[in-house]
Scaffold this motif. Structure first.
Motif, mmCIF file in Angstrom:
data_model
loop_
_atom_site.group_PDB
_atom_site.id
_atom_site.type_symbol
_atom_site.label_atom_id
_atom_site.label_comp_id
_atom_site.label_asym_id
_atom_site.label_seq_id
_atom_site.Cartn_x
_atom_site.Cartn_y
_atom_site.Cartn_z
ATOM 1 N N ARG A 162 12.342 43.197 27.414
ATOM 2 C CA ARG A 162 13.478 42.163 28.948
ATOM 3 C C ARG A 162 13.786 41.032 28.777
ATOM 4 N NH1 ARG A 162 14.450 46.213 31.325
ATOM 5 N NH2 ARG A 162 13.652 47.326 32.565
ATOM 6 N N LEU A 163 12.869 40.145 27.335
ATOM 7 C CA LEU A 163 13.544 38.764 26.792
ATOM 8 C C LEU A 163 14.345 39.319 25.621
ATOM 9 C CD1 LEU A 163 13.140 35.941 25.959
ATOM 10 C CD2 LEU A 163 11.275 36.268 24.419
ATOM 11 N N LEU A 164 14.271 39.752 25.013
ATOM 12 C CA LEU A 164 15.156 39.836 23.105
ATOM 13 C C LEU A 164 16.991 40.167 23.528
ATOM 14 C CD1 LEU A 164 13.172 42.096 20.911
ATOM 15 C CD2 LEU A 164 13.623 39.570 20.983
ATOM 16 N N SER A 165 17.381 40.622 24.786
ATOM 17 C CA SER A 165 18.142 41.154 24.649
ATOM 18 C C SER A 165 18.603 40.152 25.424
ATOM 19 C CB SER A 165 18.600 42.019 25.791
ATOM 20 O OG SER A 165 20.265 42.657 26.256
ATOM 21 N N PRO A 166 18.325 39.627 27.128
ATOM 22 C CA PRO A 166 19.446 38.044 27.635
ATOM 23 C C PRO A 166 19.145 36.859 26.504
ATOM 24 C CG PRO A 166 17.553 39.130 28.778
ATOM 25 C CD PRO A 166 17.059 39.755 27.177
ATOM 26 N N LEU A 167 17.791 36.974 25.267
ATOM 27 C CA LEU A 167 17.919 35.690 24.719
ATOM 28 C C LEU A 167 18.579 35.731 23.210
ATOM 29 C CD1 LEU A 167 16.404 33.045 24.347
ATOM 30 C CD2 LEU A 167 15.058 34.586 22.823
ATOM 31 N N ILE A 168 19.209 36.885 22.505
ATOM 32 C CA ILE A 168 19.924 37.129 21.877
ATOM 33 C C ILE A 168 21.922 36.694 22.109
ATOM 34 C CG2 ILE A 168 21.094 38.520 20.264
ATOM 35 C CD1 ILE A 168 18.497 40.207 20.041
ATOM 36 N N TYR A 169 21.599 37.220 23.266
ATOM 37 C CA TYR A 169 23.131 37.485 23.732
ATOM 38 C C TYR A 169 23.874 35.967 24.604
ATOM 39 C CZ TYR A 169 27.658 38.179 26.281
ATOM 40 O OH TYR A 169 29.375 38.600 26.599
ATOM 41 N N GLY A 170 22.539 35.260 25.144
ATOM 42 C CA GLY A 170 22.681 33.672 25.678
ATOM 43 C C GLY A 170 22.508 32.552 24.542
ATOM 44 N N ALA A 171 21.598 32.919 23.600
ATOM 45 C CA ALA A 171 21.736 32.125 22.564
ATOM 46 C C ALA A 171 23.252 31.736 21.524
ATOM 47 C CB ALA A 171 20.139 32.194 21.755
ATOM 48 N N ARG A 172 23.267 33.258 21.043
ATOM 49 C CA ARG A 172 24.207 33.443 20.178
ATOM 50 C C ARG A 172 25.681 32.762 21.038
ATOM 51 N NH1 ARG A 172 29.028 37.359 19.932
ATOM 52 N NH2 ARG A 172 29.551 37.147 18.125
ATOM 53 N N ASP A 173 25.362 32.913 21.846
ATOM 54 C CA ASP A 173 27.237 32.592 23.081
ATOM 55 C C ASP A 173 26.811 30.384 23.023
ATOM 56 O OD1 ASP A 173 29.512 32.921 25.436
ATOM 57 O OD2 ASP A 173 28.680 30.947 25.778
ATOM 58 N N GLN A 174 27.711 30.179 22.322
ATOM 59 C CA GLN A 174 28.465 28.889 22.040
ATOM 60 C C GLN A 174 28.446 27.858 23.320
ATOM 61 O OE1 GLN A 174 31.659 27.635 19.633
ATOM 62 N NE2 GLN A 174 30.366 25.119 19.257
ATOM 63 N N LYS A 175 29.282 28.394 24.355
ATOM 64 C CA LYS A 175 29.602 27.350 25.501
ATOM 65 C C LYS A 175 27.815 27.681 26.634
ATOM 66 C CE LYS A 175 32.598 27.801 27.817
ATOM 67 N NZ LYS A 175 34.030 28.395 28.598
ATOM 68 N N LEU A 176 27.074 28.562 25.980
ATOM 69 C CA LEU A 176 25.383 29.014 27.348
ATOM 70 C C LEU A 176 24.687 27.983 26.377
ATOM 71 C CD1 LEU A 176 24.044 30.070 29.594
ATOM 72 C CD2 LEU A 176 24.141 31.889 28.803
ATOM 73 N N SER A 177 24.870 27.927 25.580
ATOM 74 C CA SER A 177 23.702 28.133 24.557
ATOM 75 C C SER A 177 24.374 26.716 24.422
ATOM 76 C CB SER A 177 23.341 27.813 22.604
ATOM 77 O OG SER A 177 24.738 27.666 22.221
ATOM 78 N N SER A 178 24.811 24.977 24.247
ATOM 79 C CA SER A 178 25.300 24.391 24.591
ATOM 80 C C SER A 178 24.777 23.344 25.547
ATOM 81 C CB SER A 178 26.988 23.758 24.234
ATOM 82 O OG SER A 178 27.718 24.022 25.420
ATOM 83 N N HIS A 179 25.177 24.729 26.764
ATOM 84 C CA HIS A 179 24.979 23.130 27.674
ATOM 85 C C HIS A 179 22.924 23.948 28.399
ATOM 86 C CE1 HIS A 179 28.849 23.792 29.462
ATOM 87 N NE2 HIS A 179 28.053 23.447 30.540
ATOM 88 N N PHE A 180 22.522 24.552 28.253
ATOM 89 C CA PHE A 180 20.999 25.098 27.859
ATOM 90 C C PHE A 180 20.363 23.847 27.258
ATOM 91 C CE2 PHE A 180 16.840 26.639 26.339
ATOM 92 C CZ PHE A 180 16.522 27.128 27.172
#
Length: 307
Positions: free
Chosen positions: A273-291
């Motif tokens: 439940r953590l790995l799938s959202p984390l991998i996708y969200g962290a890999r996305d440059q736009k989302l990770s930069s806003h994060f």
């Protein structure tokens, strides 16, 4: 998911073998992990709602639905596990909880995300017309409706064949004990999702190879996208094979039954439940930069997942 509840059923049959300390430790670990995972996923949800740019992109609408769905399912999973050790559940509230727990949202959501990526890579000129935010919300509504059909069917059958007095009895909150019905709709549903993913992945792969000679960056990104969705699917499907993993391991080491079941529960139902959202969200440059902007994670793990 149904498989999560299968694992909890095994826990129900073995919880009497646990001492108070063992039971407390297992519930504490599950609650702590669930809280941490939901907290991290909640940070991605916060980032999404604080940035209008994400709310205007169907890709991120589907992604955040995946994250929120994982948070809901994780909360229900941990809650049911704790309740099996602490408070007996009567038939009626158990049916309500199962109605939420057995929905198959994540595979369907991954199929929608795969189709969106297929259109973006293979039909880029039509992407803005076909993939809109309104259609993404319509797809999410359809996903929930389709996911609820098997559960609602089970409830209707239950109301017809069981006396009303059964709803006041305490039960093991597990589908086969409550409904006692076969699940061909789920099999057909997952078969359809699997075929959808395979077809879209292959088409995107072919498109990536076609442009590889002229645009290496685009080809690499397409290959990474295919690999990521494949990993997400495998992570998502872990919970559905956990009963088979338990069967093999418990057969080999029967004296370690309770430890095996709980460990499998953690690695196939909680951590994914953590790995799938984390991998996708962290890999996305736009989302990770806003994060990083919102949470100041300049040195976080987000920097070490490749784009």
């Amino acid at each position: 998911s149904t498989a999560c509840l299968r694992t909890r059923c095994d826990m129900n049959t073995t919880k009497r073998q646990d001492s108070f300390n063992d039971a407390f430790t297992k519930n504490f670990v599950s609650f702590a992990l669930g809280f941490i995972i939901n907290y991290i996923n909640g940070m991605f949800v916060y980032t999404y709602f604080k940035s209008v740019v994400f709310q205007q992109d169907p890709r991120y609408v589907l992604y955040i639905h995946l994250v929120i769905n994982d948070m809901i399912m994780l909360t229900v999973t941990v809650m049911l596990q704790i309740l099996t050790y602490t408070t007996p559940l009567s038939f009626a509230p158990c049916c309500v909880i199962l109605l939420i727990s057995v929905t198959a949202n994540n595979p369907l959501n991954l199929a929608g995300m795969a189709v969106e990526r297929y259109i973006a890579v293979c039909r880029p000129l039509h992407h803005s017309q076909l993939c809109t935010v309104q259609r993404a919300y319509a797809l999410i509504t359809l996903i929930w409706a389709v996911s609820f059909i098997p559960s609602i069917s089970d409830v209707i059958i239950l109301l017809v064949v069981q006396p009303h007095s059964v709803f006041t009895k305490n039960v093991i909150c597990y589908p086969s004990f409550v409904y006692n019905t076969p699940s061909p709709p789920q099999v057909l549903l997952f078969s359809f999702v699997f075929l959808t993913l395979i077809v879209t992945y292959m088409k995107v792969l072919c498109a990536a190879r076609a442009v590889s000679s002229s645009n290496q960056a685009s080809a690499k990104n397409a290959h990474n996208t295919i690999l990521l969705h494949g990993v997400q699917l495998l992570i998502c499907m872990l919970s559905y094979i956990s009963p088979f993993i338990n069967l093999v391991l418990v057969t080999a080491w029967p004296h370690k039954r309770t430890i095996i079941i709980f460990t499998t529960f953690l690695f196939t139902n909680l951590l994914p439940r953590l790995l799938s959202p984390l991998i996708y969200g962290a890999r996305d440059q736009k989302l990770s930069s806003h994060f990083r902007v919102h949470f100041g994670c300049k040195g976080s793990v987000l920097k070490f997942i490749p784009e």
